[in-house]
Design a protein around this motif. Structure first.
Motif, PDB file in Angstrom:
ATOM      1  N   LEU A 192      26.364   1.671  -8.405  1.00 55.44           N
ATOM      2  CA  LEU A 192      26.463   0.223  -8.189  1.00 55.44           C
ATOM      3  C   LEU A 192      25.174  -0.317  -7.588  1.00 55.44           C
ATOM      4  N   LEU A 193      24.627  -1.364  -8.200  1.00 53.89           N
ATOM      5  CA  LEU A 193      23.515  -2.129  -7.636  1.00 53.89           C
ATOM      6  C   LEU A 193      23.993  -3.562  -7.519  1.00 53.89           C
ATOM      7  N   MET A 194      24.063  -4.067  -6.291  1.00 52.70           N
ATOM      8  CA  MET A 194      24.671  -5.374  -6.047  1.00 52.70           C
ATOM      9  C   MET A 194      23.717  -6.302  -5.306  1.00 52.70           C
ATOM     10  N   VAL A 195      23.445  -7.455  -5.895  1.00 52.87           N
ATOM     11  CA  VAL A 195      22.687  -8.501  -5.214  1.00 52.87           C
ATOM     12  C   VAL A 195      23.631  -9.230  -4.263  1.00 52.87           C
ATOM     13  N   THR A 196      23.209  -9.389  -3.021  1.00 44.91           N
ATOM     14  CA  THR A 196      24.028 -10.126  -2.058  1.00 44.91           C
ATOM     15  C   THR A 196      23.151 -10.752  -0.975  1.00 44.91           C
ATOM     16  N   HIS A 197      23.599 -11.898  -0.477  1.00 44.28           N
ATOM     17  CA  HIS A 197      22.980 -12.507   0.703  1.00 44.28           C
ATOM     18  C   HIS A 197      23.737 -12.122   1.973  1.00 44.28           C
TER      19      HIS A 197
END
Length: 222
Positions: A192-197
């Motif tokens: 899993l590669l997840m973009v998040t702020h």
């Protein structure tokens, strides 16, 4: 599992090309869950789209399980997306003309990996069993995102990419969706590669890679 080397990407503007990625290097091991963080404009979503084979890069390399993206044509990139990659978007991106059940099975059928038993299990675990005949517009935001998670996982991809998957949800709903996503990723042994702020969401993953001005600025345990 995923190796990115000296990756560069610019976008054309009226005046001159605008660099977005300026030599990104990273490696992600099989089964890792990695958060990709950074300020707005740091290149997070651009990088995710390149890894999803949704766009081409200027120079550098992306290698997924030994398969190099450089020089791939549209057909090869589309096949890669069908067979190896699942993508979860912030805006859900469900197909409005398909029922919930058909949206869930769409990617798996497209990749010829539809498994009725796995589909039924996913539907139950995502809490969608009573909603399979509804249309996306009849669902809440949290329900739509659960459909999007299920659609990405249904084909058992090697790599799951998620772009702010809880960004349009309230905190409680977002936390529940994240629980489901992490459970399903672990069960299918996906990466899993997840973009998040969100620092709280990033802390739930194995590592955090922070981008600044189109480069990797920091790599740390979550």
């Amino acid at each position: 599992m995923l190796t990115i080397t000296d990756l560069h990407k610019s976008f054309e503007t009226a005046d001159a090309p605008m660099p977005v990625l300026r030599g990104v290097d990273m490696e992600i091991a099989t089964g890792e869950c990695v958060a990709l963080t950074g300020e707005s404009g740091s290149g997070k979503s651009t990088l995710l789209h390149l890894v999803a084979a949704l766009d081409t890069f200027d120079r550098g390399s992306i290698t997924l399980d030994g398969q190099e993206f450089s020089g791939m044509g549209d057909t090869a990139r589309a096949n890669l997306r069908r067979t190896r990659i699942g993508v979860i978007f912030q805006q859900f991106n469900l197909i409005p003309s398909l029922s919930v059940g058909d949206n869930l099975s769409f990617h798996a059928r497209l990749s010829d990996r539809y498994d009725a038993a796995w589909q039924a299990e996913l539907t139950e675990r995502l809490g969608l069993s009573e909603l399979v005949h509804r249309w996306p517009e009849q669902l809440s935001g949290g329900q739509q995102q659960r459909v999007a998670v299920g659609r990405a996982i249904a084909a058992r991809p090697a790599l799951v990419l998620a772009d702010e998957p809880t960004g349009n949800l309230d905190e409680a709903t977002g936390s529940a969706v994240m629980d489901l996503l992490l459970d399903l990723v672990a069960e299918t042994q996906a990466t899993l590669l997840m973009v998040t702020h969100s620092g709280a969401l990033a802390a739930r993953l194995n590592r955090r890679i922070h981008l600044r001005h189109g480069r990797v600025a920091e790599v740390a345990a979550a």
